[in-house]
Enzyme design. Structure first.
Site, PDB file in Angstrom:
ATOM      1  N   HIS A 170      -4.675  -8.167  -3.059  1.00 50.04           N
ATOM      2  CA  HIS A 170      -4.451  -6.976  -1.835  1.00 50.04           C
ATOM      3  C   HIS A 170      -4.901  -7.538  -0.568  1.00 50.04           C
ATOM      4  CE1 HIS A 170      -4.595  -3.072  -0.414  1.00 50.04           C
ATOM      5  NE2 HIS A 170      -5.865  -3.074  -0.088  1.00 50.04           N
ATOM      6  N   HIS A 226      -2.906  -4.320   2.242  1.00 49.32           N
ATOM      7  CA  HIS A 226      -4.313  -4.224   2.798  1.00 49.32           C
ATOM      8  C   HIS A 226      -4.083  -3.933   4.007  1.00 49.32           C
ATOM      9  CE1 HIS A 226      -8.409  -4.287   3.085  1.00 49.32           C
ATOM     10  NE2 HIS A 226      -8.639  -5.678   3.750  1.00 49.32           N
ATOM     11  N   ASN A 282      -8.500  -2.106  -2.025  1.00 55.43           N
ATOM     12  CA  ASN A 282     -10.044  -1.835  -1.710  1.00 55.43           C
ATOM     13  C   ASN A 282     -10.251  -0.356  -1.937  1.00 55.43           C
ATOM     14  OD1 ASN A 282      -8.133  -1.760   0.726  1.00 55.43           O
ATOM     15  ND2 ASN A 282     -10.104  -1.376   1.675  1.00 55.43           N
ATOM     16  N   HIS A 283      -9.100   0.391  -1.955  1.00 53.99           N
ATOM     17  CA  HIS A 283      -9.311   1.784  -1.981  1.00 53.99           C
ATOM     18  C   HIS A 283      -9.344   2.304  -3.229  1.00 53.99           C
ATOM     19  CE1 HIS A 283      -9.148   3.601   2.126  1.00 53.99           C
ATOM     20  NE2 HIS A 283      -8.434   2.391   2.275  1.00 53.99           N
ATOM     21  N   HIS A 334      -0.974   4.572  -0.586  1.00 49.84           N
ATOM     22  CA  HIS A 334      -1.874   5.675  -0.054  1.00 49.84           C
ATOM     23  C   HIS A 334      -1.329   7.168  -0.243  1.00 49.84           C
ATOM     24  CE1 HIS A 334      -4.978   3.363   1.595  1.00 49.84           C
ATOM     25  NE2 HIS A 334      -4.008   2.306   2.327  1.00 49.84           N
ATOM     26  N   ASP A 353       0.946  -1.214   0.086  1.00 53.95           N
ATOM     27  CA  ASP A 353       0.103   0.069   0.003  1.00 53.95           C
ATOM     28  C   ASP A 353       0.645   1.206  -0.186  1.00 53.95           C
ATOM     29  OD1 ASP A 353      -1.338  -2.068   0.984  1.00 53.95           O
ATOM     30  OD2 ASP A 353      -3.039  -0.878   1.823  1.00 53.95           O
ATOM     31  N   ARG A 363     -14.146  -5.686   9.582  1.00 51.18           N
ATOM     32  CA  ARG A 363     -14.265  -4.681   8.472  1.00 51.18           C
ATOM     33  C   ARG A 363     -15.601  -4.681   8.075  1.00 51.18           C
ATOM     34  NH1 ARG A 363      -9.229  -3.136   6.345  1.00 51.18           N
ATOM     35  NH2 ARG A 363      -7.438  -4.515   6.725  1.00 51.18           N
ATOM     36  N   ASP A 383      -3.898  -0.080  -3.465  1.00 54.50           N
ATOM     37  CA  ASP A 383      -4.250   1.119  -2.312  1.00 54.50           C
ATOM     38  C   ASP A 383      -3.229   2.298  -2.818  1.00 54.50           C
ATOM     39  OD1 ASP A 383      -6.285  -0.112  -1.312  1.00 54.50           O
ATOM     40  OD2 ASP A 383      -5.537  -0.043   0.881  1.00 54.50           O
ATOM     41  N   ASP A 428      -6.025   7.855  -1.365  1.00 50.54           N
ATOM     42  CA  ASP A 428      -6.715   8.198  -0.122  1.00 50.54           C
ATOM     43  C   ASP A 428      -5.634   8.041   0.904  1.00 50.54           C
ATOM     44  OD1 ASP A 428      -9.120   8.192  -1.115  1.00 50.54           O
ATOM     45  OD2 ASP A 428      -9.758   5.943  -0.578  1.00 50.54           O
ATOM     46  N   ARG A 429      -5.839   9.136   1.860  1.00 50.60           N
ATOM     47  CA  ARG A 429      -5.149   9.247   3.215  1.00 50.60           C
ATOM     48  C   ARG A 429      -3.753   9.907   2.967  1.00 50.60           C
ATOM     49  NH1 ARG A 429      -6.841   3.149   5.484  1.00 50.60           N
ATOM     50  NH2 ARG A 429      -8.716   3.663   5.899  1.00 50.60           N
TER      51      ARG A 429
END
Length: 278
Positions: free
Chosen positions: A138, A217, A86-87, A34, A32, A189, A56, A59-60
């Site tokens: 992922h 993940h 998943n993002h 991000h 990831d 989750r 991923d 995001d963030r």
């Protein structure tokens, strides 16, 4: 900028090779990111291609656009295989920050460009099998209706809109996690996601004649973790946003998985069987 971006996304969709990749060779695996553009640049400057990205990208962190653009360019140049995380989904991008980032950087018309991202994310592969022995994805091993591991070749049969995605197999590959347990448990989750244990992993590898699952993940401050006797390996590479204390790791994959510290390039000692819940 927006026109060039839309053109890039269209070319990525044209390059689509399906939801399951079969890869040969030696890959530098990146977990990831991000929005961590600095870490991505360090990987590209200090570690050799081809690269295998586990998802991923956005995001963030605050440079998700720069990261995903660079990753997609590497894909088009034939220097990388790019999996979905998943993002890479509108279900995450609204609250996770990528949609806001896109609108701040593109201004008017950002919504139309984001729709192009949605279509492109939905076309990304969900898993890769490297040299017939290592499965890269992922999240985690997906479970069928009988709560046994689902065969990866089912990915070739998926139809319909995968934007969210609603298909249980696709959803679980993006969202499942390993647990320090024998079978499976509901995931914290939320509905549709599961924790999978040692027996699930053992059965999965026997079904596919594989040895190791390498996945991202889950945030691990050490940057990596091993599970189920080393038959599952988690790699986390981001130091952006809430992950600033991460000791980022990458992996080198051929017939097995070797994890390395991003900065020292030394072999990493990954904690074993830690509970990954968030």
């Amino acid at each position: 900028m927006a026109e060039a971006l839309v053109d890039l996304l269209a070319k990525v969709r044209e390059r689509s090779r399906g939801l399951l990749l079969r890869l040969e060779g030696r890959y530098t695996v990146v977990g990831d990111l991000h929005g961590d553009y600095a870490t991505l640049q360090r990987v590209l400057n200090e570690w050799p291609p081809p690269y295998l990205f586990l998802g991923d990208y956005v995001d963030r962190g605050d440079k998700g656009l720069e990261v995903v653009e660079e990753v997609f360019r590497l894909l088009l140049e034939g220097k990388a295989a790019v999996l979905r995380g998943n993002h890479e989904s509108p279900a995450m991008n609204v609250d996770g920050g990528f949609l806001d980032e896109l609108c701040e950087k593109l201004g008017r018309g950002c919504g139309a460009v984001y729709k192009e991202f949605e279509k492109t994310f939905a076309a990304l592969p969900l898993a890769a099998v490297v040299n017939g022995k290592v499965v890269a994805l992922h999240g985690g091993i997906p479970l069928g209706e009988n709560m046994r591991p689902a065969p990866l070749n089912r990915l070739a049969t998926l139809e319909g809109d995968l934007t969210i995605p609603g298909d249980p197999l696709a959803f679980q590959i993006l969202w499942n996690d390993p647990c320090n347990c024998d079978d499976y448990l509901p995931s914290p989750r939320g509905p549709g996601a599961w924790l999978f244990g040692r027996e699930i992993t053992k059965t999965f590898h026997a079904l596919h004649n594989t040895r190791v699952v390498v996945r991202g993940h889950t945030y691990v401050s050490a940057g990596c973790a091993t599970h189920h006797g080393g038959s599952v390996v988690t790699v986390f590479s981001s130091t952006a946003g809430p992950y600033r204390k991460t000791k980022p790791k990458i992996a080198v994959v051929s017939d097995g998985v070797e994890v390395f510290d991003l900065y020292t390039k030394s072999r990493a000692a990954c904690p074993e069987d830690v509970d990954l819940l968030l």
